[in-house]
Design a protein around this motif. Structure first.
Motif, PDB file in Angstrom:
ATOM      1  N   LYS A  92       0.832  -1.202   0.000  1.00  0.00           N
ATOM      2  CA  LYS A  92       0.000   0.000   0.000  1.00  0.00           C
ATOM      3  C   LYS A  92       0.865   1.250   0.000  1.00  0.00           C
ATOM      4  N   GLN A  93       0.241   2.374  -0.353  1.00  0.00           N
ATOM      5  CA  GLN A  93       0.953   3.640  -0.318  1.00  0.00           C
ATOM      6  C   GLN A  93       1.064   4.167   1.104  1.00  0.00           C
ATOM      7  N   ARG A  94       2.065   4.992   1.298  1.00  0.00           N
ATOM      8  CA  ARG A  94       2.214   5.634   2.599  1.00  0.00           C
ATOM      9  C   ARG A  94       1.040   6.584   2.819  1.00  0.00           C
ATOM     10  N   GLU A  95       0.501   6.573   4.035  1.00  0.00           N
ATOM     11  CA  GLU A  95      -0.658   7.410   4.340  1.00  0.00           C
ATOM     12  C   GLU A  95      -0.462   8.184   5.626  1.00  0.00           C
ATOM     13  N   LEU A  96      -1.140   9.312   5.685  1.00  0.00           N
ATOM     14  CA  LEU A  96      -1.092  10.137   6.886  1.00  0.00           C
ATOM     15  C   LEU A  96      -1.825   9.446   8.036  1.00  0.00           C
ATOM     16  N   VAL A  97      -1.231   9.513   9.212  1.00  0.00           N
ATOM     17  CA  VAL A  97      -1.886   9.009  10.422  1.00  0.00           C
ATOM     18  C   VAL A  97      -2.330  10.189  11.278  1.00  0.00           C
ATOM     19  N   ALA A  98      -1.386  11.066  11.616  1.00  0.00           N
ATOM     20  CA  ALA A  98      -1.695  12.208  12.466  1.00  0.00           C
ATOM     21  C   ALA A  98      -0.617  13.265  12.291  1.00  0.00           C
ATOM     22  N   THR A  99      -1.008  14.524  12.423  1.00  0.00           N
ATOM     23  CA  THR A  99      -0.054  15.626  12.369  1.00  0.00           C
ATOM     24  C   THR A  99      -0.313  16.605  13.503  1.00  0.00           C
TER      25      THR A  99
END
Length: 112
Positions: A43-50
């Motif tokens: 899978k592609q890298r995805e945002l979790v939290a910022t």
């Protein structure tokens, strides 16, 4: 050269908790936006939290209510508290600083 040092990954059972930490080696940066991203196999890298320099936070819908990102005072050091973990949270988790710098990644595996 900025280095981001991550720690805290591992193997946990579904429903369990883990806490990831990330610290930037270069202290000359002013307090900066930081975040956690993850990449599962295939899978592609995805945002979790910022978290912004002002402390505003943003979460992926899939982790809202379960994960919490926090900053250690006025430092470029963040933690990700992960509760109620699910098998689909299994991934390599990466820390990011100032939208440009990445850590080496830490493996999180949720399995019984």
């Amino acid at each position: 050269q900025v280095q981001l040092v991550e720690s805290g990954g591992g193997l946990v059972q579904p429903g369990g908790s883990l806490r990831l930490s990330c610290a930037a080696s270069r202290s000359s940066f002013s307090i900066s936006p930081m975040g956690w991203y993850r990449q599962a196999p295939g899978k592609q890298r995805e945002l979790v939290a910022t978290i912004s320099s002002g402390g505003s936070t943003n979460y992926a819908d899939s982790v809202k209510g379960r994960f919490t990102i926090s900053r250690d005072g006025l430092k470029n050091k963040v933690a990700l508290q992960m509760n109620s973990l699910k098998p689909e949270d299994t991934a390599v988790y990466y820390c990011q600083l100032r939208y440009s710098y990445w850590g080496q990644g830490t493996q999180v595996t949720v399995s019984s």
